[in-house]
Scaffold this motif. Sequence first.
Motif, PDB file in Angstrom:
ATOM      1  N   TYR A  90       0.814  -1.214   0.000  1.00 24.35           N
ATOM      2  CA  TYR A  90       0.000   0.000   0.000  1.00 24.35           C
ATOM      3  C   TYR A  90       0.852   1.270   0.000  1.00 24.35           C
ATOM      4  N   PHE A 136     -10.010  -3.643  -0.708  1.00 21.41           N
ATOM      5  CA  PHE A 136      -9.184  -2.887   0.226  1.00 21.41           C
ATOM      6  C   PHE A 136      -9.059  -3.641   1.547  1.00 21.41           C
ATOM      7  N   LEU A 179     -13.067   2.867  -2.867  1.00 26.34           N
ATOM      8  CA  LEU A 179     -12.571   1.699  -2.152  1.00 26.34           C
ATOM      9  C   LEU A 179     -13.560   0.549  -2.314  1.00 26.34           C
TER      10      LEU A 179
END
Length: 208
Positions: free
Chosen positions: A85, A107, A124
């Motif tokens: 990430y 996510f 997301l």
Amino acid sequence: DFVKDEGKIFGAVGIHPSESLGLKETDLDEIKELAGNPKIVAIGEIGLDFYWETNKQDQYKSLDAQLDIAEEMGLPVVFHIRDAYEEAYNFLQKKGLPARKGVVHCFSSDWETAQKFLDLGLYLGFDGPITYPKNNKLREVVEKTPVERILPETDSPFLPPVPYRGKRNNPTYVKYVYEKISEIKGIDVETLKEITKSNVEKLFFNKG
């Protein structure tokens, strides 16, 4: 992920980071050609996956090239990010995103990380893990993420929601993801469906 022309089914095309080793120009040419099909609405899954793979430079090269294709074709991106990430955020912040931006599929990080990707203008995607009893960290992300930036998913055949955990996932199980998001956000399921339908239309069909 090319799909047949059936009703309201659409697809995305892209080279997954785990398949980026030895990337050739002809591979990118094929992605571009496929992306010209009107049933293709995104480039993806593309991104960085440092869980299994060690070919990091190939992954960066593949991601960079396919972001350029997304920009050229006017398409959004479906990002696959696993154990990378921070690296993905730093790269995207420096590189920039295509005008249509995209979604961070499945996510799985914390709220601090989620904020960074939301600030980039991304949606997301949330999947079965938000239903797992011990996954309070991810439910916190759902709680704090604006509902206008949420896309419910399944990641079939992986990551099935409760009550099917441990079994093969199925796209119809997305209803359990909807129910959990509805519970977390305090929004009835039908209202949530209308909002996320609008999210899909804005991101993938450039409506609104």
